[in-house]
Design a protein around this motif. Structure first.
Motif, PDB file in Angstrom:
ATOM      1  N   MET A  31       0.846  -1.205   0.000  1.00  0.00           N
ATOM      2  CA  MET A  31       0.000   0.000   0.000  1.00  0.00           C
ATOM      3  C   MET A  31       0.882   1.256   0.000  1.00  0.00           C
ATOM      4  N   ILE A  32       0.433   2.244  -0.764  1.00  0.00           N
ATOM      5  CA  ILE A  32       1.170   3.513  -0.844  1.00  0.00           C
ATOM      6  C   ILE A  32       0.190   4.627  -0.487  1.00  0.00           C
ATOM      7  N   LYS A  33       0.566   5.429   0.492  1.00  0.00           N
ATOM      8  CA  LYS A  33      -0.334   6.493   0.932  1.00  0.00           C
ATOM      9  C   LYS A  33       0.112   7.834   0.344  1.00  0.00           C
ATOM     10  N   VAL A  34      -0.848   8.590  -0.158  1.00  0.00           N
ATOM     11  CA  VAL A  34      -0.550   9.890  -0.757  1.00  0.00           C
ATOM     12  C   VAL A  34      -0.638  10.960   0.332  1.00  0.00           C
ATOM     13  N   ILE A  35       0.528  11.473   0.734  1.00  0.00           N
ATOM     14  CA  ILE A  35       0.556  12.523   1.763  1.00  0.00           C
ATOM     15  C   ILE A  35       0.265  13.870   1.081  1.00  0.00           C
ATOM     16  N   LYS A  36       0.963  14.111  -0.053  1.00  0.00           N
ATOM     17  CA  LYS A  36       0.674  15.269  -0.912  1.00  0.00           C
ATOM     18  C   LYS A  36       0.637  14.758  -2.344  1.00  0.00           C
ATOM     19  N   PRO A  37      -0.296  15.237  -3.162  1.00  0.00           N
ATOM     20  CA  PRO A  37      -0.462  14.635  -4.490  1.00  0.00           C
ATOM     21  C   PRO A  37       0.486  15.162  -5.568  1.00  0.00           C
ATOM     22  N   GLY A  38       1.162  16.307  -5.334  1.00  0.00           N
ATOM     23  CA  GLY A  38       1.882  16.945  -6.447  1.00  0.00           C
ATOM     24  C   GLY A  38       0.889  17.704  -7.303  1.00  0.00           C
ATOM     25  N   LEU A  39       1.339  18.176  -8.452  1.00  0.00           N
ATOM     26  CA  LEU A  39       0.455  18.991  -9.290  1.00  0.00           C
ATOM     27  C   LEU A  39      -0.537  18.120 -10.057  1.00  0.00           C
ATOM     28  N   GLN A  40      -0.012  17.141 -10.773  1.00  0.00           N
ATOM     29  CA  GLN A  40      -0.887  16.229 -11.507  1.00  0.00           C
ATOM     30  C   GLN A  40      -0.192  14.883 -11.601  1.00  0.00           C
ATOM     31  N   THR A  41      -0.502  14.012 -10.664  1.00  0.00           N
ATOM     32  CA  THR A  41       0.106  12.687 -10.613  1.00  0.00           C
ATOM     33  C   THR A  41      -0.969  11.681 -10.980  1.00  0.00           C
ATOM     34  N   THR A  42      -0.727  10.919 -12.057  1.00  0.00           N
ATOM     35  CA  THR A  42      -1.747   9.975 -12.520  1.00  0.00           C
ATOM     36  C   THR A  42      -1.159   8.585 -12.707  1.00  0.00           C
ATOM     37  N   VAL A  43      -2.038   7.584 -12.634  1.00  0.00           N
ATOM     38  CA  VAL A  43      -1.664   6.200 -12.919  1.00  0.00           C
ATOM     39  C   VAL A  43      -1.692   6.018 -14.435  1.00  0.00           C
ATOM     40  N   GLN A  44      -0.597   5.492 -15.007  1.00  0.00           N
ATOM     41  CA  GLN A  44      -0.543   5.267 -16.462  1.00  0.00           C
ATOM     42  C   GLN A  44       0.148   3.951 -16.772  1.00  0.00           C
ATOM     43  N   ASP A  45      -0.288   3.305 -17.844  1.00  0.00           N
ATOM     44  CA  ASP A  45       0.417   2.129 -18.366  1.00  0.00           C
ATOM     45  C   ASP A  45       0.686   2.366 -19.853  1.00  0.00           C
ATOM     46  N   GLN A  46       0.753   1.288 -20.650  1.00  0.00           N
ATOM     47  CA  GLN A  46       1.055   1.490 -22.075  1.00  0.00           C
ATOM     48  C   GLN A  46      -0.099   2.153 -22.832  1.00  0.00           C
ATOM     49  N   GLY A  47      -1.267   2.134 -22.253  1.00  0.00           N
ATOM     50  CA  GLY A  47      -2.382   2.865 -22.851  1.00  0.00           C
ATOM     51  C   GLY A  47      -3.543   1.978 -23.268  1.00  0.00           C
ATOM     52  N   ARG A  48      -4.636   2.655 -23.570  1.00  0.00           N
ATOM     53  CA  ARG A  48      -5.907   1.996 -23.924  1.00  0.00           C
ATOM     54  C   ARG A  48      -5.916   1.803 -25.438  1.00  0.00           C
ATOM     55  N   ILE A  49      -5.158   0.809 -25.868  1.00  0.00           N
ATOM     56  CA  ILE A  49      -4.888   0.641 -27.298  1.00  0.00           C
ATOM     57  C   ILE A  49      -6.048  -0.073 -27.998  1.00  0.00           C
ATOM     58  N   GLY A  50      -6.362   0.354 -29.209  1.00  0.00           N
ATOM     59  CA  GLY A  50      -7.294  -0.409 -30.038  1.00  0.00           C
ATOM     60  C   GLY A  50      -8.706   0.138 -30.080  1.00  0.00           C
ATOM     61  N   LEU A  51      -8.938   1.302 -29.485  1.00  0.00           N
ATOM     62  CA  LEU A  51     -10.304   1.848 -29.459  1.00  0.00           C
ATOM     63  C   LEU A  51     -10.382   3.208 -30.153  1.00  0.00           C
ATOM     64  N   TYR A  52      -9.323   3.527 -30.904  1.00  0.00           N
ATOM     65  CA  TYR A  52      -9.255   4.848 -31.541  1.00  0.00           C
ATOM     66  C   TYR A  52     -10.441   5.098 -32.454  1.00  0.00           C
TER      67      TYR A  52
END
Lengths: 84, 322
Positions: B1-22
């Protein structure tokens, strides 16, 4: 001992001294503000980030004018620590 | 588990992407700098598509709930564990209760935090990537906020020793002026010859709006060839009949401020696309900050494919060395 310091911008963007165009500035030169109080905003990526004083300070000079584009790490405000 | 004490400006979860729905109008989202993201996963022994945190401009403060291997790659937002500076591009280990924080950004714009096993959030349409515009994917469809608690996943395939580094010559260096390679087209025929030259010869300045959707550039106004607009096209000379927008494609609404469309952008529309950033340089595009300078350099399709192959070879070399 000199306690002159600068508040730096942690990120690049547009510096604003007031919360919205029709409202007064957050702070003026000569004001004493408390730790955690806002001195300005940085707008980047359509987000507004509040620039706050880290301790009680006297505001000596704004080195950046309202609506100027600044770089990360650039000095925004010169202050004097009020800690005794 | 990772707890967010401060979020930063814009911190997002990302992977290789949502491919194939363009084709249904769904942009892929995903890590903006896939080179740094991929190296991050390699350094913690993750599968290629494990989700990481993408940190933009201003780092978060995070606290780890257990012992875990992590890596920090990408733009140089100097990381610290319990207040002590730590290396980027290296396999690190944190202990239960350790806090990760960051100094002001030094170079680049986006930093990736990979954790052993990946960030575990629900898979939405084949991806864990956050698409904030419509609020799907990632952590509740949004950037991280104070108090969030992130679960760690099980997309781990290899134990990588603490202290593993990559060849320093393979670590990208991010300057304040950037040469970004483009393939000219599809609708470049709409620009006057003079404006085509201006586009490639100008030094453009990135505006404060630049984000995951697109990067806007200030500079000289570009002119389009006068014509009677065809059926279906808008009335402005920068309009064409609707087309699909390639990722990295550059449009210039009304000839003012070219916009490079990126991973969260609209997938099609009615603006002439005058050039497209090559896929290998989208990673470097992601590391450009507001107020930095960009020059667009024209290359052939063969050169673009060659650059993509080189990038793939580099990643293969890094994977083999780890």
């Amino acid at each position: 001992m000199s306690d002159k310091k600068a508040i730096l911008s942690p990120l690049p963007g547009v510096f604003y001294r007031k919360p919205s165009p029709e409202l007064p500035d957050y702070a003026k030169e000569g004001d004493v503000i408390k730790a955690g109080e806002v001195v300005g905003l940085i707008e980047v990526m359509k987000n507004f980030y509040e620039i706050k004083a880290e301790e009680d300070v006297l505001i000596e000079q704004f080195v950046v004018e309202n609506e100027t584009i600044v770089d990360a790490g650039q000095e925004l405000v010169l202050v004097k620590s009020q800690a005794s | 588990m990772i707890k967010v004490i401060k979020p930063g400006l814009q911190t997002t979860v990302q992977d290789q992407g949502r491919i194939g729905l363009y084709e249904i109008g769904m942009p892929p989202s995903g890590a903006m700098d896939k080179f740094s993201y991929t190296v991050g996963n390699l350094l913690v022994g993750n599968q290629r598509n494990a989700a990481a945190l993408e940190i933009t401009y201003l780092g978060p403060v995070l606290q780890f709930g257990r012992k875990l291997r992590i890596s920090i790659t990408g733009g140089n937002i100097p990381p610290k564990i319990n207040g002590q500076p730590v290396a980027m591009w290296e396999t690190l280990e944190v202990q239960e209760g350790d806090t990760l924080s960051f100094d002001f950004v030094q170079s680049g714009a986006r930093t990736y935090l990979a954790v052993e096993g990946g960030i575990d959030v629900p898979v939405v349409m084949n991806s864990r990537s956050t698409y904030t515009l419509i609020g799907i994917g990632g952590f509740q469809g949004r950037a991280l906020a104070e108090g969030d608690e992130l679960a760690v996943g099980d997309m781990h395939e290899k134990k990588v020793p603490v202290g593993t580094r990559i060849d320093p010559s393979l670590i990208p260096v991010f300057q304040k002026t950037h040469e970004i390679r483009v393939v000219v087209g599809l609708c470049s025929y709409r620009l006057t010859e003079e404006s085509k030259a201006v586009f490639l010869e100008s030094e453009w300045t990135v505006t404060p709006e630049a984000n995951r959707i697109g990067y806007r550039h200030k500079g000289e106004r570009l002119k389009f060839v006068e014509r009677q607009q065809p059926f279906g096209a808008g009335s402005n000379p920068s309009n064409v009949t609707d087309l699909g927008y390639p990722i990295g494609s550059i449009q210039v609404p009304d000839g003012v401020e070219p916009i490079v469309l990126l991973h969260d952008a609209v997938t099609g529309g009615g603006y002439a696309t005058i050039a497209t950033v090559i896929s290998a340089d989208l990673n470097r595009m992601a590391q450009i900050k507001t107020n930095e300078k960009v020059k667009f350099v024209s290359v052939t399709l063969e050169e673009a494919i060659g650059a993509r192959r080189n990038l793939r070879d580099q990643l293969m070399k890094i994977a083999d060395a780890i």
